[in-house]
Enzyme design. Sequence first.
Site, short mmCIF file in Angstrom:
data_model
loop_
_atom_site.label_atom_id
_atom_site.label_comp_id
_atom_site.label_asym_id
_atom_site.label_seq_id
_atom_site.Cartn_x
_atom_site.Cartn_y
_atom_site.Cartn_z
N HIS A 151 0.84 -1.20 0.00
CA HIS A 151 0.00 0.00 0.00
C HIS A 151 0.88 1.25 0.00
O HIS A 151 2.10 1.16 0.15
CB HIS A 151 -0.92 0.01 1.23
CG HIS A 151 -2.07 -0.94 1.13
ND1 HIS A 151 -1.97 -2.26 1.53
CD2 HIS A 151 -3.33 -0.79 0.66
CE1 HIS A 151 -3.12 -2.86 1.32
NE2 HIS A 151 -3.96 -2.00 0.79
N LYS A 155 -0.37 4.59 4.70
CA LYS A 155 -1.20 3.60 5.38
C LYS A 155 -0.48 3.11 6.62
O LYS A 155 0.67 2.66 6.57
CB LYS A 155 -1.51 2.42 4.45
CG LYS A 155 -2.50 1.43 5.07
CD LYS A 155 -2.94 0.39 4.05
CE LYS A 155 -3.90 -0.61 4.64
NZ LYS A 155 -5.16 0.01 5.09
#
Length: 240
Positions: A151, A155
């Site tokens: 990600h 995140k």
Amino acid sequence: MQTAAERVRVLVHGASGRMGQALLRLAGERDDLSVVAAVSRTQPAQRVVEGVAHFAAAELGGAPEFDVAIDFSLPEGFDGILGLCERRGAALVSGTTGLEANQREALQAAAARIPVLWAANFSLGVAVLNELVERAAAALPGWDCDIVESHHVHKKDAPSGTALALGASAQRGGAQPRYASLRAGDIVGEHLVQFAAPGERIELVHRATNRDVFARGALHVAARLAGRAPGAYRVRDLLG
């Protein structure tokens, strides 16, 4: 094309957030849904935007009648929308993360009275991936199972909720998954599930390249959840 009276009436809860804004924008692409209300934490700057009535969370009880609420808010707002859905007999689709144990218990209890669906990921492709992972794990006893998720750098949680859900699918099939997490650049979301044995391996991969896939998935399941019998549903239950 369905008439206005035939469309599923949707309330978007958490309308000022990124997902809420995407839901409002993409709902217009569908002729089976009609957004009747948008609810945000704070007082809206405008009461009506492009035909949709806007409300503050404190005014939730004054929202018009709806068939299903789509909730991407914060844990402190979850109790209010769940309670409203129960009182109205409406369905609830929620992707709100960070729920407390008592909130999850309340959601499970509500499933005895209304249809509910909570998911960490609303991508329809990920729903299919979960099914494939469970089947592969059951068919490959004793194989190593590793889940690698990637990600964007902002995140914070790791492994991702989607990776943990894929791990749960693997466990239902009898595997014992291991996890690895990567945070780099602006990656929207990639999940690799690998099954390996001496001399061979199988890789199942899903890559999201646009966040709109999550909003489109939530709208898809909302249209199919409205009017269903009470119960706790999964995204994959509503793919057809």
